[in-house]
Design a protein around this motif. Sequence first.
Motif, mmCIF file in Angstrom:
data_model
loop_
_atom_site.group_PDB
_atom_site.id
_atom_site.type_symbol
_atom_site.label_atom_id
_atom_site.label_comp_id
_atom_site.label_asym_id
_atom_site.label_seq_id
_atom_site.Cartn_x
_atom_site.Cartn_y
_atom_site.Cartn_z
ATOM 1 N N TYR A 72 0.824 -1.201 -0.100
ATOM 2 C CA TYR A 72 -0.089 0.008 0.139
ATOM 3 C C TYR A 72 1.096 1.138 0.010
ATOM 4 O O TYR A 72 2.087 1.131 0.495
ATOM 5 N N LYS A 73 0.274 2.600 -0.464
ATOM 6 C CA LYS A 73 0.992 3.605 -0.514
ATOM 7 C C LYS A 73 1.509 4.129 0.999
ATOM 8 O O LYS A 73 2.469 4.797 0.921
ATOM 9 N N ALA A 74 0.759 3.571 1.947
ATOM 10 C CA ALA A 74 0.994 4.004 3.304
ATOM 11 C C ALA A 74 2.150 3.303 3.841
ATOM 12 O O ALA A 74 2.853 3.607 5.022
ATOM 13 N N THR A 75 2.888 2.276 3.108
ATOM 14 C CA THR A 75 3.932 1.520 3.720
ATOM 15 C C THR A 75 5.104 2.448 3.774
ATOM 16 O O THR A 75 5.436 3.191 2.783
ATOM 17 N N PRO A 76 5.827 2.363 5.146
ATOM 18 C CA PRO A 76 6.797 3.183 5.132
ATOM 19 C C PRO A 76 8.164 2.782 4.273
ATOM 20 O O PRO A 76 8.261 1.513 3.889
ATOM 21 N N GLN A 77 8.775 3.691 3.994
ATOM 22 C CA GLN A 77 10.055 3.469 2.990
ATOM 23 C C GLN A 77 10.704 2.329 3.352
ATOM 24 O O GLN A 77 11.520 1.382 2.575
ATOM 25 N N CYS A 78 11.269 2.437 4.798
ATOM 26 C CA CYS A 78 12.166 1.396 5.171
ATOM 27 C C CYS A 78 11.599 -0.094 5.166
ATOM 28 O O CYS A 78 12.399 -1.155 4.943
ATOM 29 N N TYR A 79 10.355 -0.462 5.096
ATOM 30 C CA TYR A 79 9.927 -1.596 4.931
ATOM 31 C C TYR A 79 9.850 -1.931 3.597
ATOM 32 O O TYR A 79 10.090 -3.287 3.211
ATOM 33 N N LEU A 80 9.497 -1.155 2.689
ATOM 34 C CA LEU A 80 9.465 -1.395 1.147
ATOM 35 C C LEU A 80 11.016 -1.861 0.691
ATOM 36 O O LEU A 80 11.144 -2.732 0.209
ATOM 37 N N GLU A 81 12.105 -1.237 1.207
ATOM 38 C CA GLU A 81 13.414 -1.404 0.947
ATOM 39 C C GLU A 81 13.851 -2.824 1.437
ATOM 40 O O GLU A 81 14.432 -3.552 0.810
ATOM 41 N N THR A 82 13.547 -3.043 2.814
ATOM 42 C CA THR A 82 13.784 -4.218 3.611
ATOM 43 C C THR A 82 13.251 -5.432 2.557
ATOM 44 O O THR A 82 13.896 -6.446 2.379
ATOM 45 N N GLU A 83 11.940 -5.548 2.549
ATOM 46 C CA GLU A 83 11.133 -6.432 1.846
ATOM 47 C C GLU A 83 11.412 -6.878 0.503
ATOM 48 O O GLU A 83 11.607 -8.021 0.139
ATOM 49 N N ALA A 84 11.663 -5.734 -0.244
ATOM 50 C CA ALA A 84 12.267 -6.023 -1.666
ATOM 51 C C ALA A 84 13.747 -6.169 -1.612
ATOM 52 O O ALA A 84 14.187 -6.738 -2.663
ATOM 53 N N ARG B 123 4.871 -2.942 17.129
ATOM 54 C CA ARG B 123 5.357 -4.348 16.787
ATOM 55 C C ARG B 123 4.850 -4.724 15.591
ATOM 56 O O ARG B 123 4.259 -5.917 15.604
ATOM 57 N N GLU B 124 4.994 -4.202 14.613
ATOM 58 C CA GLU B 124 4.870 -4.775 13.274
ATOM 59 C C GLU B 124 5.815 -5.986 13.003
ATOM 60 O O GLU B 124 6.934 -5.906 13.353
ATOM 61 N N LEU B 125 5.248 -6.812 12.260
ATOM 62 C CA LEU B 125 6.289 -8.169 11.925
ATOM 63 C C LEU B 125 7.588 -7.672 11.170
ATOM 64 O O LEU B 125 8.502 -8.321 11.308
ATOM 65 N N ALA B 126 7.421 -6.706 10.267
ATOM 66 C CA ALA B 126 8.347 -6.341 9.394
ATOM 67 C C ALA B 126 9.444 -5.656 10.229
ATOM 68 O O ALA B 126 10.803 -5.620 9.824
ATOM 69 N N ALA B 127 8.911 -5.090 11.507
ATOM 70 C CA ALA B 127 10.155 -4.398 12.221
ATOM 71 C C ALA B 127 11.116 -5.558 13.010
ATOM 72 O O ALA B 127 12.010 -5.089 13.726
ATOM 73 N N ALA C 145 2.260 -12.942 -2.594
ATOM 74 C CA ALA C 145 3.428 -12.023 -2.060
ATOM 75 C C ALA C 145 2.806 -10.993 -1.720
ATOM 76 O O ALA C 145 3.284 -10.410 -0.681
ATOM 77 N N SER C 146 1.934 -10.093 -2.425
ATOM 78 C CA SER C 146 1.368 -8.939 -1.881
ATOM 79 C C SER C 146 0.807 -9.177 -0.467
ATOM 80 O O SER C 146 1.120 -8.233 0.474
ATOM 81 N N VAL C 147 -0.084 -9.978 -0.245
ATOM 82 C CA VAL C 147 -0.775 -10.248 1.237
ATOM 83 C C VAL C 147 0.546 -10.383 2.276
ATOM 84 O O VAL C 147 0.224 -9.920 3.226
ATOM 85 N N LEU C 148 1.402 -11.438 1.815
ATOM 86 C CA LEU C 148 2.412 -11.339 2.982
ATOM 87 C C LEU C 148 3.289 -10.174 3.131
ATOM 88 O O LEU C 148 3.414 -9.846 4.431
ATOM 89 N N MET C 149 3.381 -9.421 2.284
ATOM 90 C CA MET C 149 4.202 -7.936 2.378
ATOM 91 C C MET C 149 3.200 -7.073 3.300
ATOM 92 O O MET C 149 3.574 -6.597 4.165
ATOM 93 N N GLN C 150 1.933 -7.061 2.695
ATOM 94 C CA GLN C 150 1.040 -6.325 3.449
ATOM 95 C C GLN C 150 0.689 -6.784 5.182
ATOM 96 O O GLN C 150 0.672 -6.016 5.979
ATOM 97 N N ALA C 151 0.724 -8.115 5.307
ATOM 98 C CA ALA C 151 0.645 -8.497 6.816
ATOM 99 C C ALA C 151 1.759 -8.158 7.567
ATOM 100 O O ALA C 151 1.628 -8.064 8.774
ATOM 101 N N CYS C 152 2.899 -8.275 7.013
ATOM 102 C CA CYS C 152 4.281 -8.181 7.681
ATOM 103 C C CYS C 152 4.372 -6.517 8.174
ATOM 104 O O CYS C 152 4.761 -6.253 9.187
ATOM 105 N N THR C 153 3.657 -5.754 7.057
ATOM 106 C CA THR C 153 4.031 -4.228 7.379
ATOM 107 C C THR C 153 2.804 -3.593 8.191
ATOM 108 O O THR C 153 2.867 -2.739 8.418
ATOM 109 N N GLY C 154 1.617 -4.567 8.370
ATOM 110 C CA GLY C 154 0.493 -3.933 8.877
ATOM 111 C C GLY C 154 -0.516 -2.846 8.143
ATOM 112 O O GLY C 154 -1.329 -2.620 8.485
#
Length: 329
Positions: A71-83, A190-194, A214-223
């Motif tokens: 989602y657009k609201a996903t923080p940049q640090c999570y985008l970079e880490t997950e990708a 306490r987001e999972l991606a953290a 993959a999208s659902v996993l990413m979204q679930a981990c980032t909240g």
Amino acid sequence: MATQTLALTRLAASAWGCSVRRAKELYTKVIRSVLAYGASAWHKVADTKKGPALSLTTVQNSCLRTVTGAYKATPQCYLETEAAVPPLDLYLSARAASFEIPTETTGKLQLLRGACIKAAEIINRERSARRRRQRRPQGATSETPVTLWPSDAQLASAKQWLGGQTVEKALKEKWEQRWFHAVTPTRGRRELAAESPPDCGACHRYDDMLKHEASVLMQACTGRIGLRSFLFTCRVPDVPTPLCNCGEGRETAEHLILYCKDFKESREHLATQLAPNSLRTRRDLAALTTKKDTARLIVKWLLRTGRLPLYKRAMEVGGPPEHVNLFRP
Ligand SMILES: [Zn+2]
């Protein structure tokens, strides 16, 4: 650049399209190569989040959202880490440092600086000749100053940035420092991606997944996922409450997977599939979502709950045709 980013959005979306691995490949090999072209000439190693790197970072963020289905609201640090794609300014600094430092040891420094002097001489000669032809007075101010490249200041900045380490180690260290700084304030939620610091192998867990999984996993981990808790925070009109149907907590991926009483029976079935791994605590869930096989089982279970209607059609279709190789994970 707009053409390349548009091409990526035509090939991948959150519910369909090529896999995360393929989309990432397209981004890093085609789009980022264009973004970073000639970085050693225009990017200052010490300049983090300044200059052209700052505006180009928005292009990278947009592409990483497409790659991961976030989602657009996903923080940049999570985008970079997950990708598993480093921040663009750090990547550009690594590129520039890896070009500038070897010029000293290989003798290319003198060659490059000689070329700079020669270029300035040619420009000044041409300019003087033009002024003579136009019968304009010659002046010292019309001289083009010689700019040596790479300059002593650039070399000093590159050495300071590396800190005596290899380019890869310096990049990883700086990326981790930035990640810890970014996620520390969010640890209360306490987001999972953290829980997962930057790791170049992190996106392997998406390898065998279809794009919507993959999208659902990413979204679930980032909240940031299409469940009531996030949608209510975003003030989506049709979501009057952040609470789950069971009424015992906010509707998050973690609540559904670990605690929701509406899914008690199917959760037991999931726990059997995940055995001998335990699925009781948040820490168990964080660990299981980092492994490829267990993460996919959890995502499939989450999709089967029916709480993510956005992906209903993608589940029915079940994936792209076998012959479309680009879209296979
Ligand atoms: Zn519930």
